[in-house]
Design a protein around this motif. Sequence first.
Motif, mmCIF file in Angstrom:
data_model
loop_
_atom_site.group_PDB
_atom_site.id
_atom_site.type_symbol
_atom_site.label_atom_id
_atom_site.label_comp_id
_atom_site.label_asym_id
_atom_site.label_seq_id
_atom_site.Cartn_x
_atom_site.Cartn_y
_atom_site.Cartn_z
ATOM 1 N N ARG A 67 8.784 47.675 39.079
ATOM 2 C CA ARG A 67 9.528 48.104 40.265
ATOM 3 C C ARG A 67 10.453 46.999 40.774
ATOM 4 N N ASP A 68 10.039 45.735 40.624
ATOM 5 C CA ASP A 68 10.888 44.627 41.073
ATOM 6 C C ASP A 68 12.111 44.480 40.165
ATOM 7 N N LEU A 69 11.917 44.701 38.866
ATOM 8 C CA LEU A 69 13.056 44.663 37.949
ATOM 9 C C LEU A 69 14.046 45.759 38.291
ATOM 10 N N VAL A 70 13.545 46.963 38.556
ATOM 11 C CA VAL A 70 14.425 48.072 38.920
ATOM 12 C C VAL A 70 15.172 47.770 40.212
ATOM 13 N N ASP A 71 14.467 47.223 41.205
ATOM 14 C CA ASP A 71 15.129 46.885 42.472
ATOM 15 C C ASP A 71 16.288 45.916 42.247
ATOM 16 N N GLY A 72 16.064 44.911 41.386
ATOM 17 C CA GLY A 72 17.118 43.948 41.102
ATOM 18 C C GLY A 72 18.295 44.581 40.390
ATOM 19 N N LEU A 73 18.013 45.476 39.444
ATOM 20 C CA LEU A 73 19.081 46.148 38.710
ATOM 21 C C LEU A 73 19.876 47.085 39.611
ATOM 22 N N VAL A 74 19.186 47.761 40.525
ATOM 23 C CA VAL A 74 19.884 48.649 41.467
ATOM 24 C C VAL A 74 20.800 47.834 42.383
ATOM 25 N N ALA A 75 20.308 46.684 42.861
ATOM 26 C CA ALA A 75 21.130 45.827 43.711
ATOM 27 C C ALA A 75 22.347 45.313 42.945
ATOM 28 N N GLN A 76 22.139 44.931 41.698
ATOM 29 C CA GLN A 76 23.252 44.452 40.881
ATOM 30 C C GLN A 76 24.261 45.571 40.629
ATOM 31 N N ALA A 77 23.767 46.768 40.315
ATOM 32 C CA ALA A 77 24.657 47.904 40.055
ATOM 33 C C ALA A 77 25.445 48.310 41.292
ATOM 34 N N SER A 78 24.882 48.055 42.476
ATOM 35 C CA SER A 78 25.555 48.467 43.718
ATOM 36 C C SER A 78 26.911 47.785 43.888
ATOM 37 N N THR A 79 27.117 46.649 43.205
ATOM 38 C CA THR A 79 28.407 45.972 43.306
ATOM 39 C C THR A 79 29.525 46.813 42.687
ATOM 40 N N ALA A 80 29.153 47.760 41.815
ATOM 41 C CA ALA A 80 30.145 48.662 41.207
ATOM 42 C C ALA A 80 30.368 49.908 42.051
ATOM 43 N N ARG A 81 29.583 50.068 43.125
ATOM 44 C CA ARG A 81 29.639 51.247 43.987
ATOM 45 C C ARG A 81 29.633 52.555 43.178
ATOM 46 N N PRO A 82 28.630 52.728 42.339
ATOM 47 C CA PRO A 82 28.582 53.941 41.497
ATOM 48 C C PRO A 82 28.226 55.183 42.306
ATOM 49 N N ASP A 83 28.628 56.323 41.803
ATOM 50 C CA ASP A 83 28.160 57.605 42.324
ATOM 51 C C ASP A 83 26.934 58.004 41.505
ATOM 52 N N TYR A 84 25.823 58.316 42.180
ATOM 53 C CA TYR A 84 24.606 58.716 41.493
ATOM 54 C C TYR A 84 24.409 60.227 41.617
#
Length: 334
Positions: free
Chosen positions: A76-93
């Motif tokens: 879950r901590d790895l996923v949290d970090g990846l989500v935070a990193q991906a947020s810099t691209a402002r993706p649409d989910y």
Amino acid sequence: MPDDDSPAEPAGTPTDTDLLIIGAGPTGLYAAYYAGFRGLRVTVVDSLPELGGQITAMYPEKAILDVAGFPNVKGRDLVDGLVAQASTARPDYLLDRTAATLRHHGDAVTIGMDDGSEVTAGAVIITAGIGKFSPRPLPAGDGWLGRGLEFFVPSFQPYAGKDVVIVGGGDSAFDWALHLEPVASSVTLVHRRNAFRAHQRTVEEVRGSSVEIITRAQVTALRGESTLSEVEITVDGEEPETRPAQALVAALGFVADLGPLQEWGIEVQKRHVVVDSSMRTSLERVFAAGDVTEYPGKVRLIAVGFGEAATAVNNAAVAIDPSAHVFPGHSSDQ
């Protein structure tokens, strides 16, 4: 939103997004980040209602040991970090939706969803793990799901103080045995062979713990009133033995199923999508990365998926805008 120097859309081809990523697991999330680094508009679709793919659904508490830079990180901590990193691209989910159909037109690809909606993109990257899972059947296990029988261990706390039996000989079986050993009253691992498919280091750790390992055996009966209270274990050539068990984890593996992707005409081998060294599939403007891919020498690790994601995004960027360069430079150069 893209920066001013992001690749332009091909003339006359309206798109909803530059890049559509199918799969929101670790590889898909890293691909989303890297697409943002390339200045691309990005959309991520996943059939699950939450980000993180198999990690979130199956083993959020499990320690992951093979990601560079993290000697030990919880799922879950790895996923949290990846989500935070991906947020810099402002993706649409687009979550809780399945990519169902594909059609090419002009310089774009349109993916139809199972809810009737569509997304048109300049390119597509498939990062969907190994598809839809179908758990292999457990002998004598029918009707016990949720009453003591489970296929995943998303949390360790429900097993506190219980006698737990784990069936299987792969990485999941041994990982869960190792994590549940300090929590449960007892842990027994049952496997039908003498040899195991799990990583040797993990096998040795389990052997050195209080976990009992029974080989050449199967769980042949489950008993209890409203919930499981005991199991019958039969070793080859011996009489069945009954022992207490309030929880049974069937880590028997899964049958890979690519679902609707198999209807797209994409080249598939061993239930995986065939790609070349650029992560291109047999379909124009469609790339793939992560566990879903197949090529000579393929190694299915999260760390490998990250590298494949970067390769796929860089080559997709050129497919979207032929004037772009495959290698944009290092992020530290920006």
